[in-house]
Design a protein around this motif. Sequence first.
Motif, PDB file in Angstrom:
ATOM      1  N   ASN A  98      52.789  49.777  47.980  1.00 42.48           N
ATOM      2  CA  ASN A  98      52.591  51.275  48.157  1.00 42.48           C
ATOM      3  C   ASN A  98      53.956  52.117  47.930  1.00 42.48           C
ATOM      4  O   ASN A  98      54.944  51.641  48.617  1.00 42.48           O
ATOM      5  CB  ASN A  98      52.297  51.717  49.686  1.00 42.48           C
ATOM      6  N   CYS A 155      50.125  47.676  56.859  1.00 37.83           N
ATOM      7  CA  CYS A 155      49.921  48.699  56.225  1.00 37.83           C
ATOM      8  C   CYS A 155      48.485  49.525  57.030  1.00 37.83           C
ATOM      9  O   CYS A 155      47.629  48.930  57.641  1.00 37.83           O
ATOM     10  CB  CYS A 155      49.768  48.683  54.770  1.00 37.83           C
ATOM     11  N   VAL A 156      48.462  50.754  57.007  1.00 45.34           N
ATOM     12  CA  VAL A 156      47.552  51.547  57.730  1.00 45.34           C
ATOM     13  C   VAL A 156      46.184  51.172  57.033  1.00 45.34           C
ATOM     14  O   VAL A 156      45.139  51.456  57.641  1.00 45.34           O
ATOM     15  CB  VAL A 156      47.827  52.994  57.665  1.00 45.34           C
ATOM     16  N   PHE A 253      53.431  53.183  56.532  1.00 48.95           N
ATOM     17  CA  PHE A 253      53.856  54.338  55.656  1.00 48.95           C
ATOM     18  C   PHE A 253      55.067  55.258  56.447  1.00 48.95           C
ATOM     19  O   PHE A 253      55.761  56.040  56.040  1.00 48.95           O
ATOM     20  CB  PHE A 253      52.726  55.511  55.558  1.00 48.95           C
TER      21      PHE A 253
HETATM   22 MO   LIG Z   1      50.909  51.937  53.956  1.00 48.35          MO
END
Ligand SMILES: [Mo]
Length: 328
Positions: A98, A155-156, A253
Motif C-alpha cells: 500500500n 493492514c486494516v 496505515f
Molecule cells: Mo494498510
Amino acid sequence: MPSIHRPRGWEIPEREATPEDVFFNRRKFMKALGIVGFGTIMSQFAGCLETHSEQPTGETQSKGKEPAALQLLNAPRNPAFTLDRPLTDEAVAARYNNFYEFSSGKEEVWRLVDRFETKPWQVEVTGLVKNPKIYDIDELIRTMPLEERLYRFRCVEAWAMAVPWTGFPMKVLIDHVEPLSSARYVRMVTFLRPDQAPGFKTQPWYPWPYFEGLTMEEATNPLTLLAVGIYGHELPKQHGAPVRLVVPWKYGFKSIKSIVRIEFTDTQPATFWNAVAPDEYDFRANVNPAVPHPRWSQATERIIGTGERRPTLPYNGYGEYVAHLYQG
Ligand SMILES: [Mo]
Ligand SMILES: Nc1nc2c(c(=O)[nH]1)N[C@H]1C(S)=C(S)[C@@H](COP(=O)(O)O)O[C@H]1N2
C-alpha cells in the motif's frame, strides 16, 4: 477469561520453517567475511547490494565509514522479538504494497517506483523541541543504533505479513532533539513530488501529502521503530525508502512511509485516512479483532503469500508492550 496460557514473546519458538533460511545463511556468511577487507565483499556482492555513492576502497574502515548498505547488513538482530509464524517471502512482501502516492493497486506499486528519487534525502525534525534539526538520511544510518527486528505487520484491510525490519527506536531520535514539556504528539509527513510518483496526479482528490501521528507515549514506546531497511538491506522504494515508521500494534496505515518531516505538537494532529474517511479510520487504530471495520470483520487475517487465515491478535500480539498505554 479462560485460563489458557498464551506464551509471551520470548517463549514462542523463533520461527517455524521459513523461506528465509537462505537469506540468514547469506548474512552469517557476510559476517564471517567481515574480518576480510570489505572491498572483496563488495566486489563479490556488487550485483545484489544497492551501494551508496560512497565507494568501497578496500582498506580497513571503521563502522562510521562503512557504506550504509553494509551497515544495514551487519545490524544485529534483537532477540527479544520473535515470531509465531514464518517470515513472509521477501519477494512477496516487495510486490504487495500500500503506497497510494504511486497507486491504489497493491500489486503494481513496485513497478511504478522507478522515478522516485530517495537519494539524497533529508528529514526535518521540528516543532516543540529544544534542538530542531534537519537530518541527512546517511547521518541517521551512520549514527543511530541500528538493529534488526522480526515483526508481525497487519493492514486494516485484513492482510498480514511478518518481516525483518532494520531500524532504530524512534525514542533515540526523540531524545536527541529534546522535546519541550508542552509536546504531546508527533506528526509525520511524506514527500510531495507529483513528477516522481504517479498517484498524486491520478488520485488528485486525496489530501496530499500523506500525514500521520502518534502520541508522545506511543512514539517513545520501545516497539516504535524508524525503519531504514528490510531483509538486511536498504528499504526498496515500494516499502517506503529511505525511512518509514513501523508501529506493529497498529493497523498498517499508521506506519507512514518515506518521511520528510517529524513535528512535535501540543494538539492531536489530523491523519490522512481519518481525513478521507472519518467513520472508518480513527487516530488510534490499534489492531483489535473485536472491533470490525464498518465494511468487514477484523476477527481473522490473511497471510500474504500463503493465503492462510489466522485469528487476529489483540494489539497484533504486542499487548505485553503497549496495553498499559490504553488502560482507563
Ligand atoms: Mo494498510
Ligand atoms: N506515505 C504512505 N505511507 C503509507 C501508505 C501510503 O499509502 N502512503 N500506506 C500505509 C498502509 S495502508 C500500509 S498497510 C503500509 C504498507 O506497507 P508495505 O507496503 O511496506 O507493506 O504502509 C502504510 N504507509
